[in-house]
Design an enzyme around this catalytic site. Structure first.
Site, PDB file in Angstrom:
ATOM      1  N   ARG A 144      -7.239  12.879   6.696  1.00 44.18           N
ATOM      2  CA  ARG A 144      -7.015  11.486   6.321  1.00 44.18           C
ATOM      3  C   ARG A 144      -8.279  10.650   6.492  1.00 44.18           C
ATOM      4  NH1 ARG A 144      -4.818   7.631   3.201  1.00 44.18           N
ATOM      5  NH2 ARG A 144      -4.167   5.779   4.359  1.00 44.18           N
ATOM      6  N   SER A 195      -2.585   0.680  -4.689  1.00 45.60           N
ATOM      7  CA  SER A 195      -3.074   1.826  -3.926  1.00 45.60           C
ATOM      8  C   SER A 195      -4.387   2.380  -4.466  1.00 45.60           C
ATOM      9  CB  SER A 195      -2.015   2.934  -3.957  1.00 45.60           C
ATOM     10  OG  SER A 195      -2.485   4.121  -3.352  1.00 45.60           O
ATOM     11  N   ASN A 196      -5.120   3.032  -3.567  1.00 46.42           N
ATOM     12  CA  ASN A 196      -6.291   3.822  -3.966  1.00 46.42           C
ATOM     13  C   ASN A 196      -5.899   5.088  -4.711  1.00 46.42           C
ATOM     14  OD1 ASN A 196      -8.277   2.168  -2.876  1.00 46.42           O
ATOM     15  ND2 ASN A 196      -8.402   3.272  -0.937  1.00 46.42           N
ATOM     16  N   ASP A 244       0.863  -1.174   0.000  1.00 47.86           N
ATOM     17  CA  ASP A 244       0.000   0.000   0.000  1.00 47.86           C
ATOM     18  C   ASP A 244       0.905   1.231   0.000  1.00 47.86           C
ATOM     19  OD1 ASP A 244      -2.418   1.642   0.584  1.00 47.86           O
ATOM     20  OD2 ASP A 244      -1.393   1.915   2.505  1.00 47.86           O
ATOM     21  N   ALA A 245       0.390   2.340  -0.489  1.00 47.09           N
ATOM     22  CA  ALA A 245       1.233   3.538  -0.593  1.00 47.09           C
ATOM     23  C   ALA A 245       1.121   4.452   0.629  1.00 47.09           C
ATOM     24  CB  ALA A 245       0.888   4.311  -1.863  1.00 47.09           C
ATOM     25  N   TYR A 246      -0.079   4.968   0.861  1.00 51.49           N
ATOM     26  CA  TYR A 246      -0.256   6.047   1.828  1.00 51.49           C
ATOM     27  C   TYR A 246      -0.375   5.513   3.259  1.00 51.49           C
ATOM     28  CZ  TYR A 246      -0.878   8.729  -2.384  1.00 51.49           C
ATOM     29  OH  TYR A 246      -0.677   9.306  -3.615  1.00 51.49           O
TER      30      TYR A 246
END
Length: 220
Positions: A40, A116-117, A9-11
């Site tokens: 967030r 990722s989203n 995942d990125a964030y």
């Protein structure tokens, strides 16, 4: 078992989602931390609601909407900082251990990817700003599907592209709900519990829990 792919995942996992606010915390004032948390939370909330409704808007638009809600809920925050905060979000800091961990994993011959989203442009900008672009074999964005995690189709992008079985994928995320979704799909999951949060989704447990990515290679 040796894994054919390490997918991140990125964030919150590779990139610090609170770095944008931290950069401007002095100007935002004493409520900066609360402001960042709301931003967030709303960014994620909007993605889940949109996915359930089947009314997709890309993650950058949801990021902007979440920021506007944070301003509305934290009146002390200076709205003139909106553009500065959005610009900073394109170049979030990666966590300090990330470059070396990714380099070491890539040296094993495994595929390295982001799932990722985030929109493609957001992810490419973040990877470039952190100097990580060359370490990734793929950057998967939900934008190709026009939905969001935890839709099983999102995780399936990895197995389809790499032509591997779910159990051959080690998936890392700081988001417990994301770990639940990836576990349900069949990935080996590792929860990056950076904030020391209590566990959730007991029936969809990760294979391992780490405080950061440093210990990932040792898991095998």
């Amino acid at each position: 078992m040796a894994h054919a792919a390490f997918v991140f995942d990125a964030y919150g996992t590779l990139f610090d989602v609170h770095a944008a606010v931290r950069k401007h915390a002095a100007k935002l004032g004493p409520d900066a931390q609360r402001f960042s948390s709301i931003w967030r939370e709303k960014q994620l909330e909007y993605s889940w609601v949109r996915a359930l409704m089947g009314q997709y808007k890309d993650f950058w638009e949801l990021t902007q909407q979440g920021l506007d809600t944070a301003f509305a809920l934290v009146p002390s925050a200076d709205k003139s900082l909106r553009d500065d905060l959005l610009n900073a979000y394109w170049e979030l800091d990666c966590y300090p251990e990330v470059p070396q961990v990714l380099t070491d994993l890539k040296a094993t011959g495994a595929k390295i990817a982001i799932l990722s989203n985030g929109s493609p442009a957001m992810l490419e900008a973040a990877a470039k700003a952190a100097g990580l672009t060359d370490l990734f074999d793929e950057i998967f964005s939900v934008d190709d599907l026009r939905t969001f995690k935890t839709d099983p189709q999102v995780y399936e992008m990895v197995t389809t592209q790499f032509r591997i079985y779910p159990e051959e994928v080690s998936f890392q995320s700081s988001n417990r709900w994301d770990i639940a979704g990836a576990t349900a799909f069949g990935f080996r999951t590792v929860w990056m519990n950076r904030m020391g949060m209590p566990d959730e989704y007991a029936d969809l447990a990760p294979k391992a829990v780490l405080a950061d990515l440093t210990g990932l290679a040792a898991l095998g």
